[in-house]
Design an enzyme around this catalytic site. Structure first.
Site, PDB file in Angstrom:
ATOM      1  N   GLY A  41       0.785  -1.225   0.000  1.00 26.34           N
ATOM      2  CA  GLY A  41       0.000   0.000   0.000  1.00 26.34           C
ATOM      3  C   GLY A  41       0.812   1.267   0.000  1.00 26.34           C
ATOM      4  O   GLY A  41       1.822   1.403  -0.700  1.00 26.34           O
TER       5      GLY A  41
ATOM      6  N   SER B 268      -5.452  10.655   9.190  1.00 24.65           N
ATOM      7  CA  SER B 268      -6.595  10.378   8.316  1.00 24.65           C
ATOM      8  C   SER B 268      -7.617  11.484   8.510  1.00 24.65           C
ATOM      9  O   SER B 268      -7.677  12.113   9.581  1.00 24.65           O
ATOM     10  CB  SER B 268      -7.214   9.022   8.674  1.00 24.65           C
ATOM     11  OG  SER B 268      -8.507   8.880   8.116  1.00 24.65           O
TER      12      SER B 268
ATOM     13  N   TYR C 104     -11.134   4.342  15.965  1.00 27.67           N
ATOM     14  CA  TYR C 104     -10.216   4.681  14.872  1.00 27.67           C
ATOM     15  C   TYR C 104     -10.016   6.196  14.803  1.00 27.67           C
ATOM     16  O   TYR C 104      -8.882   6.685  14.703  1.00 27.67           O
ATOM     17  CB  TYR C 104     -10.768   4.160  13.551  1.00 27.67           C
ATOM     18  CG  TYR C 104      -9.897   4.466  12.354  1.00 27.67           C
ATOM     19  CD1 TYR C 104      -8.611   3.922  12.252  1.00 27.67           C
ATOM     20  CD2 TYR C 104     -10.347   5.282  11.320  1.00 27.67           C
ATOM     21  CE1 TYR C 104      -7.808   4.195  11.153  1.00 27.67           C
ATOM     22  CE2 TYR C 104      -9.548   5.557  10.222  1.00 27.67           C
ATOM     23  CZ  TYR C 104      -8.283   5.020  10.138  1.00 27.67           C
ATOM     24  OH  TYR C 104      -7.479   5.292   9.051  1.00 27.67           O
TER      25      TYR C 104
ATOM     26  N   GLY D   9       2.708   2.582   2.255  1.00 23.68           N
ATOM     27  CA  GLY D   9       4.072   2.457   2.758  1.00 23.68           C
ATOM     28  C   GLY D   9       5.042   1.960   1.715  1.00 23.68           C
ATOM     29  O   GLY D   9       6.177   2.441   1.615  1.00 23.68           O
TER      30      GLY D   9
END
Length: 313
Positions: A26, A151, A176, A28
């Site tokens: 992904g 995020s 989250y 990273g």
């Protein structure tokens, strides 16, 4: 700011050492690949050494001669974090760039090896400990940077100090959001403390917008949510290559002020090229940031010392 910034504009990174967590896939993997393409020596830090070796192979296939190596790191296990930091400081005189990228998203409530709620433990406490344990190596570098990947979900987050681990009430998306808000509070508090100490360390943050990666399929524990994200990945998700651009921008663009937050420039921050953005009001709460820092030191046993020897604990 340049219009339509891309990875081709990354300045030369030759001689720099970069640690990228969660670099086996992904965002990273793209981040590690593009830093290696620009000349950096990249440490691919991930839980699974087999997948890490595959990632290094992909990097070298895309970038012949890339300086990249895998090293085991499980952010949900403080013993693994300590072992990784000890290994890295022994093998490298300095760390120029630390990308706190790895994370989990919206699983059912479970605990880390150390007994922390998994999202708080993996997304915040693990990176907090890792950064502190690598602090001496970071301060040994000229103009070191730490980039913490957050995020847009941080906007629904609130740090519930009375139930930080979700023991009394757990809702996977709110947990989250809390962990992603914690990322930003950590970023801004690290920048403040590094500045007060008179160091050259710069702390940045980034968010990828909506990037179609395996995080959506492997994260939420509810099948209907995974299915909805599978659909969203195909309808609105941008590629991992695009999603990694804000992180790469925050990591490499010269003269960015410390504490800069970078995200996509279109679709309300969901897609596009990187630009400087603003976080939610809660992310700039200095009292909450100091309190979270103190709690994080207590929980991890890692105490930051902005001196040559870095953190202790």
């Amino acid at each position: 700011m340049a219009e339509q910034w891309t990875a081709k504009e990354i300045p030369d990174q030759t001689g720099r050492v970069a640690v990228v967590t969660g670099a086996n896939s992904g965002l990273g993997l793209v981040t590690a690949r593009e830093l290696a393409r620009a000349g950096a020596t990249v440490i691919v830090a991930c839980r699974n050494l087999g997948k890490g070796e595959e990632a290094v192979g992909k990097i070298r296939s895309a970038v012949p001669g890339a300086q990249a190596a895998v090293s085991e790191l499980d952010l949900a296990d403080l013993a693994s974090v300590r072992a990784f930091a000890a290994r890295t400081t022994e093998e490298h005189e300095r760390i120029d760039l630390l990308i706190n990228n790895a994370g989990v998203m919206a699983p059912p409530r479970r605990l880390t090896v150390d007994g922390f709620e998994s999202q708080l433990g993996t997304n915040h406490l693990g990176p907090f400990a890792l950064t502190g344990l690598l602090l001496g190596s970071l301060l040994a570098a000229p103009r070191p940077r730490v980039v913490t990947v957050s995020s847009e979900a941080h906007r629904m987050g609130k740090i519930n100090f009375d139930d930080l681990q979700g023991e009394r009430r757990y809702q996977h998306w709110l947990a989250y959001g809390q962990s992603k808000l914690a990322n930003l509070l950590f970023c801004f508090e690290l920048e403040r403390r590094a500045g007060v100490a008179g160091t050259d360390l710069e702390s940045m943050a980034a968010h990828p917008g909506y990037a179609a990666t395996n995080l959506q399929s492997s994260g939420p524990g509810i099948a209907a949510e995974r299915w909805a994200m599978w659909v969203a990945n195909r309808l609105i998700g941008q590629s991992a290559d695009m999603g990694a651009l804000p992180t790469l921008y925050a990591a490499t663009v010269p003269d960015l002020p410390g504490g800069t937050f970078v995200g996509p420039d279109a679709w309300g921050g969901m897609r596009g090229h990187p630009r400087v953005v603003s976080a939610s009001r809660r992310a700039y709460d200095t009292d909450a940031a100091r309190r979270l820092w103190e709690v994080s030191e207590e929980l991890t046993g890692v105490h930051y010392e902005f001196a040559a020897n870095g953190a202790v604990g």
